[in-house]
Design a protein around this motif. Structure first.
Motif, PDB file in Angstrom:
ATOM      1  N   TRP A  99       0.883  -1.136  -0.257  1.00  0.00           N
ATOM      2  CA  TRP A  99      -0.128  -0.004   0.493  1.00  0.00           C
ATOM      3  C   TRP A  99       0.881   1.140   0.519  1.00  0.00           C
ATOM      4  CZ3 TRP A  99      -4.615  -0.189  -1.487  1.00  0.00           C
ATOM      5  CH2 TRP A  99      -6.028  -2.055  -1.786  1.00  0.00           C
ATOM      6  N   TYR A 100       2.200   0.961   0.912  1.00  0.00           N
ATOM      7  CA  TYR A 100       2.704   2.485   0.626  1.00  0.00           C
ATOM      8  C   TYR A 100       3.359   2.666  -0.774  1.00  0.00           C
ATOM      9  CZ  TYR A 100       2.445   2.233   6.098  1.00  0.00           C
ATOM     10  OH  TYR A 100       2.350   2.887   6.874  1.00  0.00           O
ATOM     11  N   THR A 101       3.810   1.505  -0.981  1.00  0.00           N
ATOM     12  CA  THR A 101       4.434   1.851  -2.516  1.00  0.00           C
ATOM     13  C   THR A 101       3.436   2.580  -3.533  1.00  0.00           C
ATOM     14  OG1 THR A 101       5.872   0.342  -1.854  1.00  0.00           O
ATOM     15  CG2 THR A 101       4.895   0.510  -4.689  1.00  0.00           C
ATOM     16  N   LEU A 102       1.976   2.204  -3.450  1.00  0.00           N
ATOM     17  CA  LEU A 102       1.389   2.682  -4.553  1.00  0.00           C
ATOM     18  C   LEU A 102       0.760   3.685  -3.422  1.00  0.00           C
ATOM     19  CD1 LEU A 102      -1.643  -0.129  -4.439  1.00  0.00           C
ATOM     20  CD2 LEU A 102      -0.429   0.188  -6.282  1.00  0.00           C
ATOM     21  N   ALA A 103       0.873   4.802  -3.029  1.00  0.00           N
ATOM     22  CA  ALA A 103       1.226   5.832  -2.226  1.00  0.00           C
ATOM     23  C   ALA A 103       1.808   6.417  -2.906  1.00  0.00           C
ATOM     24  CB  ALA A 103       0.686   5.487  -0.816  1.00  0.00           C
ATOM     25  N   ILE A 104       3.081   6.058  -2.870  1.00  0.00           N
ATOM     26  CA  ILE A 104       4.174   7.275  -3.338  1.00  0.00           C
ATOM     27  C   ILE A 104       4.494   7.279  -5.072  1.00  0.00           C
ATOM     28  CG2 ILE A 104       6.769   7.088  -3.848  1.00  0.00           C
ATOM     29  CD1 ILE A 104       6.909   5.793  -0.711  1.00  0.00           C
ATOM     30  N   LYS A 105       3.788   6.323  -5.640  1.00  0.00           N
ATOM     31  CA  LYS A 105       3.921   6.268  -6.699  1.00  0.00           C
ATOM     32  C   LYS A 105       2.568   7.505  -7.098  1.00  0.00           C
ATOM     33  CE  LYS A 105       4.236   1.566  -8.585  1.00  0.00           C
ATOM     34  NZ  LYS A 105       3.909   0.070  -9.043  1.00  0.00           N
ATOM     35  N   LEU A 106       1.650   7.779  -6.077  1.00  0.00           N
ATOM     36  CA  LEU A 106       0.671   9.231  -6.640  1.00  0.00           C
ATOM     37  C   LEU A 106       1.091   9.692  -5.922  1.00  0.00           C
ATOM     38  CD1 LEU A 106      -1.984   6.709  -6.299  1.00  0.00           C
ATOM     39  CD2 LEU A 106      -1.538   7.869  -8.020  1.00  0.00           C
ATOM     40  N   GLN A 107       1.946  10.432  -4.857  1.00  0.00           N
ATOM     41  CA  GLN A 107       2.454  10.849  -4.331  1.00  0.00           C
ATOM     42  C   GLN A 107       4.377  10.815  -4.263  1.00  0.00           C
ATOM     43  OE1 GLN A 107       0.367  12.465  -0.754  1.00  0.00           O
ATOM     44  NE2 GLN A 107       0.096  14.034  -0.913  1.00  0.00           N
ATOM     45  N   LYS A 108       4.558  11.091  -4.907  1.00  0.00           N
ATOM     46  CA  LYS A 108       6.602  11.104  -4.657  1.00  0.00           C
ATOM     47  C   LYS A 108       7.236  11.580  -3.745  1.00  0.00           C
ATOM     48  CE  LYS A 108       7.290   9.792  -9.027  1.00  0.00           C
ATOM     49  NZ  LYS A 108       4.772   8.794 -10.267  1.00  0.00           N
TER      50      LYS A 108
END
Length: 371
Positions: free
Chosen positions: A297-306
């Motif tokens: 989930w954190y990886t997905l979040a970072i893809k959207l908000q680097k």
């Protein structure tokens, strides 16, 4: 693009700017779909969506009194064109000898209370403008400019996201934007929203305000009241991802992780580009002792908000618990690069370095207050 600035006593200039229709992205939508509602129409539209026991909480943020409209007509008399009338109204709202309402960052109220208080936030002042503008015969609508404000509201480990609302008015010069924060140049996108969505923003902002004010004043956050507001926002607009995310935050803070997960997942399904609920699902996974799922989930979040330092920090925590020491070090390093004074990842990075025998690096990276 011509710009008219009206003098005011609040922070930043007040701006009325002429914009192209394509930039606003509304095309003929106002003609194809109902955007503006009368107060009666809005209540009739929204009331069936709200539980019967909460029907009395349905508000109309833009509804003015007859006396308020009469004053608006007086302050704008003599305007030769609709554009001049709109600009005179904008000036009158903040003029000390007229309506005298000033912008403040955190006060969500309906139009009549905003006028009575003499201040309001972006949504409150926009509602006041929209109601008065319609009262004097102008075509005025709410605008969601939330992409301009992509702030991270950090409530411990959870992220609470709050939007930004402005107005647009159609005059003889085309569509004009009215923003009471005076930060027009920072806008990237604008989206006209109907009054129903604006009402959902009202409840969402009010819930966020309860959290923000309590945090600023150092008192206990009334999470049950915030939860109630976020619920109203989701009743009014079922696919309102921001309110769904915030509802999840409130549920989590009240100890109901199951309901929180449901709300976060609804927010994820409602908006494929919204990072906050993905981050929050990572938090839930980490608390449940599932670091691998948290990493997902954190990886997905970072893809959207680097550039969210908190997401990188939490990714580092999850990677560390999952046994990926090198991955956690990189995540902590990135969090520090984005937020230089971020103590938590500095301390954990120092611990990771010491475990690897990198004592000099551990000493250099330690948080300032530990030196």
């Amino acid at each position: 693009m011509s710009v008219i600035e009206s003098s005011s006593r609040h922070q930043g200039p007040l701006v009325v700017a002429v914009l192209g229709l394509a930039l606003l992205g509304i095309g003929c939508s106002a003609a194809q779909k109902q955007v503006a509602y009368s107060p009666h129409q809005l209540r009739a539209e929204v009331s069936p969506r709200v539980p019967v026991e909460r029907a009395g909480e349905v508000l109309v943020p833009f509804e003015p009194t007859a006396a308020m409209v009469a004053r608006a007509k007086k302050y704008t008399e003599g305007a030769a064109t609709a554009y001049q009338r709109a600009d005179m109204l904008v000036a009158a709202i903040t003029a000390g000898h007229q309506f005298d309402v000033q912008w403040v960052p955190v006060v969500t109220t309906v139009a009549r209370d905003t006028l009575s208080n003499g201040h309001g936030n972006c949504l409150s002042m926009t509602s006041l403008f929209v109601g008065l503008a319609r009262g004097i015969g102008l075509d005025a609508y709410y605008v969601d400019a939330s992409d301009r404000v992509n702030e991270i509201g950090r409530e411990d480990e959870l992220i609470v996201d709050n939007g930004h609302i402005a107005a647009t008015v159609h005059t003889d010069r085309g569509w004009s934007l009215v923003d009471f924060t005076g930060e027009l140049s920072e806008y990237r996108t604008f989206r006209v929203i109907d009054d129903v969505e604006a009402l959902a923003h009202y409840y969402n902002n009010r819930g966020y305000e309860r959290i923000s004010l309590a945090s600023l004043e150092g008192r206990e956050v009334p999470w049950d009241e915030a939860l109630s507001d976020f619920q109203l926002a989701t009743y009014v607009l079922a696919d309102f991802s921001r309110a769904q995310n915030n509802l999840g935050v409130a549920h989590a803070r009240l100890g109901d992780d199951v309901a929180a997960e449901v709300a976060y997942r609804l927010a994820v399904s409602s908006d494929e580009e919204f990072a906050a609920p993905r981050h929050n699902l990572g938090n839930l996974s980490l608390r449940r002792g599932d670091p691998d799922r948290a990493v997902y989930w954190y990886t997905l979040a970072i893809k959207l908000q680097k550039n969210n330092p908190y997401a990188h920090y939490h990714l580092g925590l999850a990677l560390n618990q999952a046994g990926d020491a090198e991955g956690s070090i990189k995540a902590f390093q990135r969090a520090i690069a984005l937020k230089h004074d971020y103590a938590e990842p500095r301390n954990l990075l120092a611990v990771a370095y010491r475990r690897q025998g990198r004592m000099e690096e551990a000493e250099r990276v330690r948080a300032p207050q530990h030196r």
